[in-house]
Design a protein around this motif. Sequence first.
Motif, mmCIF file in Angstrom:
data_model
loop_
_atom_site.group_PDB
_atom_site.id
_atom_site.type_symbol
_atom_site.label_atom_id
_atom_site.label_comp_id
_atom_site.label_asym_id
_atom_site.label_seq_id
_atom_site.Cartn_x
_atom_site.Cartn_y
_atom_site.Cartn_z
ATOM 1 N N GLU A 13 -16.519 -37.438 52.967
ATOM 2 C CA GLU A 13 -16.990 -37.728 54.325
ATOM 3 C C GLU A 13 -18.423 -38.263 54.291
ATOM 4 O O GLU A 13 -18.760 -39.235 54.979
ATOM 5 C CB GLU A 13 -16.927 -36.456 55.176
ATOM 6 C CG GLU A 13 -15.535 -35.956 55.475
ATOM 7 C CD GLU A 13 -14.759 -36.875 56.391
ATOM 8 O OE1 GLU A 13 -15.369 -37.454 57.303
ATOM 9 O OE2 GLU A 13 -13.538 -37.035 56.182
ATOM 10 N N ASP A 14 -19.284 -37.625 53.494
ATOM 11 C CA ASP A 14 -20.684 -38.053 53.416
ATOM 12 C C ASP A 14 -20.804 -39.462 52.856
ATOM 13 O O ASP A 14 -21.594 -40.284 53.347
ATOM 14 C CB ASP A 14 -21.472 -37.077 52.531
ATOM 15 C CG ASP A 14 -21.618 -35.706 53.167
ATOM 16 O OD1 ASP A 14 -21.489 -35.604 54.404
ATOM 17 O OD2 ASP A 14 -21.855 -34.737 52.431
ATOM 18 N N VAL A 15 -20.024 -39.741 51.819
ATOM 19 C CA VAL A 15 -20.080 -41.055 51.184
ATOM 20 C C VAL A 15 -19.565 -42.133 52.131
ATOM 21 O O VAL A 15 -20.121 -43.247 52.195
ATOM 22 C CB VAL A 15 -19.268 -41.023 49.869
ATOM 23 C CG1 VAL A 15 -18.927 -42.424 49.393
ATOM 24 C CG2 VAL A 15 -20.049 -40.282 48.789
ATOM 25 N N PHE A 16 -18.532 -41.817 52.875
ATOM 26 C CA PHE A 16 -17.984 -42.792 53.829
ATOM 27 C C PHE A 16 -19.031 -43.196 54.866
ATOM 28 O O PHE A 16 -19.113 -44.368 55.258
ATOM 29 C CB PHE A 16 -16.761 -42.194 54.520
ATOM 30 C CG PHE A 16 -16.117 -43.123 55.518
ATOM 31 C CD1 PHE A 16 -15.238 -44.112 55.103
ATOM 32 C CD2 PHE A 16 -16.394 -43.015 56.872
ATOM 33 C CE1 PHE A 16 -14.648 -44.978 56.018
ATOM 34 C CE2 PHE A 16 -15.817 -43.872 57.796
ATOM 35 C CZ PHE A 16 -14.945 -44.856 57.367
ATOM 36 N N ALA B 273 -24.413 -44.103 48.655
ATOM 37 C CA ALA B 273 -23.009 -43.710 48.807
ATOM 38 C C ALA B 273 -22.477 -43.162 47.487
ATOM 39 O O ALA B 273 -21.426 -43.591 46.982
ATOM 40 C CB ALA B 273 -22.175 -44.885 49.284
ATOM 41 N N LEU B 274 -23.201 -42.215 46.901
ATOM 42 C CA LEU B 274 -22.817 -41.588 45.637
ATOM 43 C C LEU B 274 -23.132 -40.101 45.720
ATOM 44 O O LEU B 274 -24.224 -39.713 46.154
ATOM 45 C CB LEU B 274 -23.568 -42.218 44.461
ATOM 46 C CG LEU B 274 -23.485 -41.484 43.116
ATOM 47 C CD1 LEU B 274 -22.058 -41.523 42.565
ATOM 48 C CD2 LEU B 274 -24.474 -42.082 42.105
ATOM 49 N N ALA C 166 -16.564 -51.327 47.917
ATOM 50 C CA ALA C 166 -15.747 -52.261 48.703
ATOM 51 C C ALA C 166 -15.097 -51.546 49.885
ATOM 52 O O ALA C 166 -13.909 -51.716 50.161
ATOM 53 C CB ALA C 166 -14.699 -52.925 47.830
ATOM 54 N N PHE C 167 -15.898 -50.725 50.571
ATOM 55 C CA PHE C 167 -15.490 -50.043 51.799
ATOM 56 C C PHE C 167 -14.394 -49.004 51.578
ATOM 57 O O PHE C 167 -13.752 -48.564 52.530
ATOM 58 C CB PHE C 167 -15.047 -51.055 52.870
ATOM 59 C CG PHE C 167 -16.084 -52.095 53.163
ATOM 60 C CD1 PHE C 167 -17.226 -51.777 53.878
ATOM 61 C CD2 PHE C 167 -15.939 -53.389 52.691
ATOM 62 C CE1 PHE C 167 -18.198 -52.743 54.130
ATOM 63 C CE2 PHE C 167 -16.901 -54.356 52.947
ATOM 64 C CZ PHE C 167 -18.037 -54.028 53.672
ATOM 65 N N GLN C 168 -14.180 -48.611 50.330
ATOM 66 C CA GLN C 168 -13.227 -47.546 50.034
ATOM 67 C C GLN C 168 -13.928 -46.436 49.274
ATOM 68 O O GLN C 168 -14.799 -46.697 48.431
ATOM 69 C CB GLN C 168 -12.049 -48.072 49.205
ATOM 70 C CG GLN C 168 -11.106 -48.983 49.982
ATOM 71 C CD GLN C 168 -9.848 -49.297 49.192
ATOM 72 O OE1 GLN C 168 -9.849 -49.319 47.964
ATOM 73 N NE2 GLN C 168 -8.754 -49.537 49.898
ATOM 74 N N VAL C 169 -13.558 -45.192 49.566
ATOM 75 C CA VAL C 169 -14.141 -44.027 48.907
ATOM 76 C C VAL C 169 -13.280 -43.667 47.701
ATOM 77 O O VAL C 169 -12.045 -43.589 47.803
ATOM 78 C CB VAL C 169 -14.239 -42.838 49.880
ATOM 79 C CG1 VAL C 169 -14.728 -41.591 49.167
ATOM 80 C CG2 VAL C 169 -15.180 -43.182 51.035
#
Length: 292
Positions: free
Chosen positions: A146-149, A180-181, A219-222
């Motif tokens: 959730e945080d990374v998204f 986003a890591l 690329a917009f995917q987690v």
Amino acid sequence: MNGGAVPSLDVLERWMQAVVTHPGGAASGLRARAARRLLPGAARDPGAIVLPSKSLTAVERLDIYAYMYYARLVEILETEYPVTRRLLGPEAFGRAARDFVAANPSRSRTLNRLSAGFPAFLARRLPRGAAHGLAADVARIERAMEDVFDAPFAEPLTAAQFGAIGADEWNRVRLRANPALRLLALRHPANACMNAVHGGKRAPIRRPRRTFVIVYRRAFQVHRRDQAPAQWRLLAALVSGRTLAGAVRASTRGRRLPAGRLAAVLGGWFREWAAAGLFTGIERATGGPGRG
């Protein structure tokens, strides 16, 4: 209200929130200090604030809102923690989610951070045991997702940019991690468990085993991925702000690898991290060699 001053909209909103978010229900919320401090007379005569209907009293109408409040927030946690819910079972998860919301009511107009403390809550509250420990670690991964998204976007470094860092620069070059890591050191094989569940298999409950997981967005995917211990230690050292040379020393301490073998291993890791977009910038210290 009974001939008194009409409360402001702000007071009414805060009173309503205090009543319907009380874990004991609307009747308990009316008597609680938070509500009585705002509208003292409402505890004696809630109908002066919330009109009864033909079939429901004022308290019963407030209880509908109280039920909807908890039901909605528990539904959000069910959406954010599907594998955790699968491991605990719907009833046990629902009780834990409701207890968490009661102890940690929403304080924001958005619900993005509502469940930030849920994994730690589970780790404290669940009975000891391999299945519950595994569920708490799975919850940590699902929260990280959730945080990374929601993390801000930053352009990642390319493999060519990694390769352009000269060996003579390793003592003064630091890498800037992608926002986003997330890096997770876990006590159970939680990522393997999630893979099994998503593959339609039964979650394997095994003895605790130390595992290391990264969660990142590309690329917009987690994505989530297990890392070897030495690989994770190097990544953690880089994320903490060590120079390349300092991070390598910290991650290989106690392990003696031939120079050629070490270079090949590190090269493979950096290519993997570049493909995943884990770093977004290179910082070069000016002057003398940087400290590790």
